[in-house]
Design a protein around this motif. Structure first.
Motif, short mmCIF file in Angstrom:
data_model
loop_
_atom_site.label_atom_id
_atom_site.label_comp_id
_atom_site.label_asym_id
_atom_site.label_seq_id
_atom_site.Cartn_x
_atom_site.Cartn_y
_atom_site.Cartn_z
N UNK A 1 0.82 -1.22 0.00
CA UNK A 1 0.00 0.00 0.00
C UNK A 1 0.86 1.27 0.00
N UNK A 2 1.91 1.24 0.80
CA UNK A 2 2.79 2.42 0.83
C UNK A 2 4.03 2.09 1.63
N UNK A 3 5.09 2.82 1.38
CA UNK A 3 6.31 2.76 2.19
C UNK A 3 6.72 4.19 2.50
N UNK A 4 6.80 4.49 3.78
CA UNK A 4 7.13 5.85 4.22
C UNK A 4 8.57 5.89 4.71
N UNK A 5 9.32 6.88 4.25
CA UNK A 5 10.68 7.09 4.73
C UNK A 5 10.75 8.45 5.41
N UNK A 6 11.42 8.48 6.55
CA UNK A 6 11.56 9.73 7.31
C UNK A 6 13.05 9.98 7.56
N UNK A 7 13.50 11.16 7.20
CA UNK A 7 14.88 11.56 7.43
C UNK A 7 14.91 12.85 8.24
N UNK B 1 12.98 6.67 14.11
CA UNK B 1 12.61 5.30 13.78
C UNK B 1 11.17 5.01 14.20
N UNK B 2 10.80 5.44 15.40
CA UNK B 2 9.45 5.18 15.91
C UNK B 2 8.40 5.90 15.07
N UNK B 3 8.68 7.14 14.65
CA UNK B 3 7.74 7.87 13.80
C UNK B 3 7.60 7.20 12.44
N UNK B 4 8.70 6.63 11.94
CA UNK B 4 8.64 5.90 10.66
C UNK B 4 7.74 4.68 10.79
N UNK B 5 7.90 3.95 11.89
CA UNK B 5 7.04 2.77 12.10
C UNK B 5 5.57 3.20 12.23
N UNK B 6 5.33 4.26 12.97
CA UNK B 6 3.96 4.76 13.15
C UNK B 6 3.31 5.08 11.80
N UNK C 1 -0.27 4.18 7.17
CA UNK C 1 -0.42 4.27 5.71
C UNK C 1 -0.78 2.92 5.09
N UNK C 2 -0.52 1.82 5.80
CA UNK C 2 -0.83 0.49 5.26
C UNK C 2 -2.11 -0.09 5.84
N UNK C 3 -2.73 0.64 6.76
CA UNK C 3 -3.97 0.14 7.36
C UNK C 3 -5.08 0.14 6.30
N UNK C 4 -5.88 -0.94 6.22
CA UNK C 4 -6.90 -1.03 5.16
C UNK C 4 -7.94 0.07 5.21
#
Length: 519
Positions: free
Chosen positions: A131-137, A213-218, A223-226
Motif C-alpha cells: 500500500x505504501x512505504x514511508x521514509x523519514x529523514x 525510527x518510531x515515527x517511521x514505524x507509526x 499508511x498500510x492500514x486497510x
C-alpha cells in the motif's frame, strides 16, 4: 400461506436446509445466499424469478416460513408444475422435497457470502505492505547547530511526494486520528521530550534517532492500514505542503466526523457479527496477548545481540590499537645471550596487524547495524501494532462498553422513579419531566448499543489485521538468518586473511605455528 406452512407441517429436509443456510445469530436467510440455491436446481431463469416474486424478501432476507415456501415451490417446479402459491394453499399431501443435494453441502453457499461480508478482511500481508512505504529523514541542517526543534522529511512512495513535518504536526495528526478512529488500532507516538543542549550530545543524537525510527514505524502502520490508508486525514498529512498543516488536518477532521457517523455499516454492524462474538473476542485477545509477550522477548534478545555486535566492534578496534601501540614502541631492545633479537624484527609486523583488526571492527559494527535495522526494527514494527491492539481493547472496555452499562443503570433508576411517581401522586409536571428524560435516555441507550456493536465489528476486523500481519515472523527470521550469514561471511574472510598472515609471521619453516603451551 404463512398459516399453512410452519415448523411442524414441512419435511425435516426443509428444516435441515434452513439450518445450513441461516447464521447462528439470525434465523433469516440472506436473499443472495438463497439465490445461490438455484444453481443446484437446473430450473430456467424465468422460473427462478417467478419463485422469488412469490416469496417475501423486501428487506433482503427470507424468513424461515418464506424459505419453506420457496423450497416447496422449487420442488413443484422440478416436478414440472407451475410454481404457484395457489397450489400450496390447497395442498393436502406432504410438501414435496426439492432436489438440492445434502443439506451439509449447502453450507458452502453461506460461506461464499461470508467472504463477501464487510466484516471479513480479505487482504494479505503482501497487499498491505504494498500500500505504501514511508521514509523519514532528519533535516537538522536547515535549523543550524543550536536546535529549537527537529524537522522531519517525510516521503511517501504511494503519493511520490516529500513534505516536511515537526513533531507537533505528528502529535496533532495522532490526536485527530484517535478521535476519528477510536474503534481502530491507532499506533502510539514516541514520547515527546524537550531538547537540552545541542545536537552534538550523544544522548540527544540517540534519542532523536530513536524517535525518527518510531515515527517511521507509526506512519507505515497507518499508511498500510486497510481503512486509514484511504482516509482524507492520512492523505492530507502525507501530501499537504502548505505552511499550516495542523489547521488543514483539523478542518478535515471536522468535516469528516468520527467513523461511526460516516461508515455505511455502522448501524448494521450487529447483523454481520457472529453469535459468539464475545467469545471470539476473548479468545483473540488472550492469544494476541501471548503473542505480544513472546515477541517482546524475541525483540529483547535481538537487541542484545545487536548490542553485543557493537561492543565486539569496539573491543576489536581497541585490540587493534593496542597492537599498534605495542608495535610502535621504538625503545631499544637488549641483545640476548644468543645474539638473536626476534622482537625487533616482529614488532613492525605486529603493528601492521592493527589494520586487520580495524577491518574486523568495521565488519562487526556493520553487523550490529544490520541486526538493528533488519531484525530489531521489524520486531518493533510488529510490537507497535500488537500494543496498539491491546490499547484498543482497553478503550473498548473502558469507553463505549462502560458508557453503555452506566446508561443502563441510569435508565433503571429513572424507571423506578417514574413507577414511584405513579404510585404516589405527585405534580403532573414532575411526572412528565421524568417521562421525557426516560425517552431521551432510551434514545441514548439505543445509540450506545449501536456504537457498542460497531466497536465489536471494528475489533473483529482489527483482530484479523493482527493475524494478517503474523506472517511477518517469516520475514523477521529470514532477515535474522541472512544478517548472521552475511556477517559471519564478511568477518570470516578477514579472519582467514589474518590467519594466513600469522602463519607467515610466526610459523616454523614448514609454515606451522609452534605450540603456545606444552601438551
Amino acid at each position: 400461506m404463512a398459516g399453512d406452512i410452519n415448523e411442524g407441517s414441512v419435511p425435516s429436509y426443509y428444516r435441515e436446509v434452513h439450518q445450513a443456510l441461516c447464521s447462528a445469530s439470525d434465523e433469516r436467510v440472506p436473499v443472495n445466499v438463497f439465490q445461490r440455491v438455484f444453481t443446484r436446481t437446473s430450473l430456467p431463469v424465468t422460473v427462478q424469478n417467478q419463485i422469488l416474486e412469490h416469496v417475501n424478501s423486501s428487506d433482503g432476507f427470507l424468513s424461515k416460513v418464506s424459505l419453506y415456501k420457496a423450497l416447496a415451490l422449487i420442488a413443484l417446479a422440478q416436478q414440472g408444475k407451475p410454481p404457484s402459491p395457489k397450489l400450496l394453499e390447497n395442498f393436502i399431501q406432504d410438501f414435496p422435497k426439492p432436489q438440492l443435494g445434502e443439506p451439509k453441502e449447502l453450507q458452502s453457499l453461506k460461506m461464499q457470502t461470508m467472504q463477501d461480508s464487510p466484516l471479513i478482511l480479505s487482504l494479505t500481508l503482501a497487499e498491505l505492505l504494498k500500500k505504501d512505504t514511508i521514509k523519514i529523514e532528519l533535516t537538522p541542517e536547515k535549523k543550524g547547530l543550536f536546535l529549537k526543534h527537529v524537522e522531519y522529511q517525510v516521503t511517501s512512495e504511494r503519493f511520490t511526494l516529500t513534505v516536511y513535518r515537526r513533531y507537533s504536526d505528528f502529535d496533532v495528526f495522532h490526536e485527530l486520528l484517535l478521535q476519528r478512529y477510536s474503534y481502530r488500532v491507532v499506533p502510539a507516538l514516541p514520547p515527546k521530550r524537550a531538547l537540552k543542549g545541542v545536537l552534538t550530545s550523544v544522548s540527544e543524537r540517540e534519542f532523536i534517532e530513536g524517535r525518527r525510527r518510531a515515527l517511521t514505524r507509526f506512519l507505515n502502520l497507518v499508511a498500510r492500514h486497510p481503512v486509514f490508508s484511504e482516509d482524507e486525514l492520512v492523505k492530507t498529512f502525507l501530501t499537504f505542503s502548505g505552511s499550516d498543516v495542523q489547521s488543514k488536518l483539523r478542518d478535515a477532521c471536522r468535516k469528516l466526523g468520527d467513523e461511526f457517523m460516516t461508515c455505511k455499516y455502522a448501524t448494521q454492524a450487529k447483523d454481520y457479527l457472529p453469535a459468539d462474538i464475545q467469545s471470539q473476542f476473548s479468545s483473540s485477545r488472550q492469544l494476541i496477548r501471548n503473542i505480544h509477550s513472546s515477541f517482546q522477548k524475541l525483540r529483547d534478545r535481538a537487541e542484545k545481540m545487536a548490542e553485543r555486535s557493537k561492543d565486539n566492534a569496539t573491543d576489536l578496534l581497541m585490540f587493534g590499537k593496542e597492537l599498534s601501540s605495542l608495535g610502535s614502541d621504538e625503545s631499544p631492545v637488549p641483545i640476548l645471550v644468543s645474539g638473536r633479537n626476534p622482537w625487533s624484527a616482529l614488532r613492525h609486523s605486529v603493528k601492521g596487524l592493527s589494520v586487520d583488526f580495524s577491518a574486523l571492527s568495521e565488519k562487526a559494527a556493520r553487523q550490529g547495524r544490520r541486526e538493528e535495522d533488519e531484525v530489531v526494527e521489524k520486531l518493533d514494527l510488529f510490537l507497535d501494532l500488537l500494543q496498539s491492539y491491546r490499547d484498543l481493547c482497553e478503550r473498548h472496555e473502558k469507553g463505549v462498553l462502560h458508557d453503555h452499562q452506566r446508561a443502563l443503570q441510569k435508565y433503571g433508576i429513572m424507571k423506578r422513579q417514574i413507577m414511584s411517581a405513579t404510585v404516589q401522586p405527585k405534580e403532573q409536571l414532575s411526572v412528565e419531566q421524568l417521562e421525557s428524560r426516560i425517552v431521551q435516555q432510551e434514545n441514548a441507550i439505543q445509540a450506545m448499543e449501536l456504537r457498542n456493536y460497531f466497536s465489536l465489528f471494528c475489533l473483529h476486523q482489527e483482530s484479523q489485521l493482527i493475524f494478517t500481519y503474523l506472517p511477518i515472523t517469516s520475514h523477521i527470521l529470514a532477515s535474522f538468518v541472512d544478517s548472521q550469514v552475511q556477517g559471519h561471511k564478511e568477518m570470516g574472510e578477514v579472519w582467514q586473511d589474518l590467519h594466513s598472515k600469522l602463519k607467515s609471521l610466526f610459523g616454523d619453516g614448514n609454515g606451522r605455528s609452534p605450540p603456545l603451551s606444552p601438551k
